[in-house]
Design an enzyme around this catalytic site. Sequence first.
Site, short mmCIF file in Angstrom:
data_model
loop_
_atom_site.label_atom_id
_atom_site.label_comp_id
_atom_site.label_asym_id
_atom_site.label_seq_id
_atom_site.Cartn_x
_atom_site.Cartn_y
_atom_site.Cartn_z
N ASN A 1 75.35 81.97 21.36
CA ASN A 1 74.92 81.00 22.55
C ASN A 1 75.77 81.09 23.54
OD1 ASN A 1 73.33 78.76 23.50
ND2 ASN A 1 75.05 77.60 23.21
N HIS B 1 77.31 78.76 26.51
CA HIS B 1 77.27 77.24 26.93
C HIS B 1 78.06 77.12 28.33
CE1 HIS B 1 77.34 72.97 26.57
NE2 HIS B 1 78.47 72.81 26.74
#
Length: 209
Positions: free
Chosen positions: A110, A112
Amino acid sequence: MKPMKLAVLVSGGGTNLQAIIDAIADGTITNSEIVTVISNNPGVKALERAAKAGIPAEVLQPKSYPDRAAFNRALEERIAESGAELIVLAGCLLTIPAELIRAYPNRIVNIHPALIPSFCGKGYYGLKVHEAALKRGVKLSGATVHFVNEDLDAGPIILQKAVEVLPDDTPEILQRRIMEEAEWKLLPRAIDLIANGRVSVTDGKVRIL
């Protein structure tokens, strides 16, 4: 070396998806191919980007299923059918099912838009991250690429890059600078490292080989 197959999950504009597409095209990312793009929202720009690049894409919405468990099973099935070896969350606002995380340990990444552990966790997404950073008055923000585990934004950190916060920044301006200076560089770099076997995880910490 056989290319590593990527499934990219998106929810909106797809700028990080575009960064991956471009990095594969120009050789910044090696030994990798995107085999599917899955969006939880219809009609988003990310789907247009996938279509333009000739990448199979589909919409998978929780509301199209009788319950969340059914949706979670469908998502896992679609990813398995694609043969994906790495799942990339590129601006994906879905809560990733625990079953999927367990099926792909240290194979879901991911991006972020902050320097974890700052401004992360529940409620911190999109512009909300940058609004919080400006409200706090930080002088540096940035982006983090991490593996996904069952705790939100708490998986092993792969790469981080700091970006200066300027006095006249708005959330939108800061968001754009972090995208350009950090996100669009970090995510392709992390994928390339993983695809070439240069990332290992021991005791919850990442080592770059």
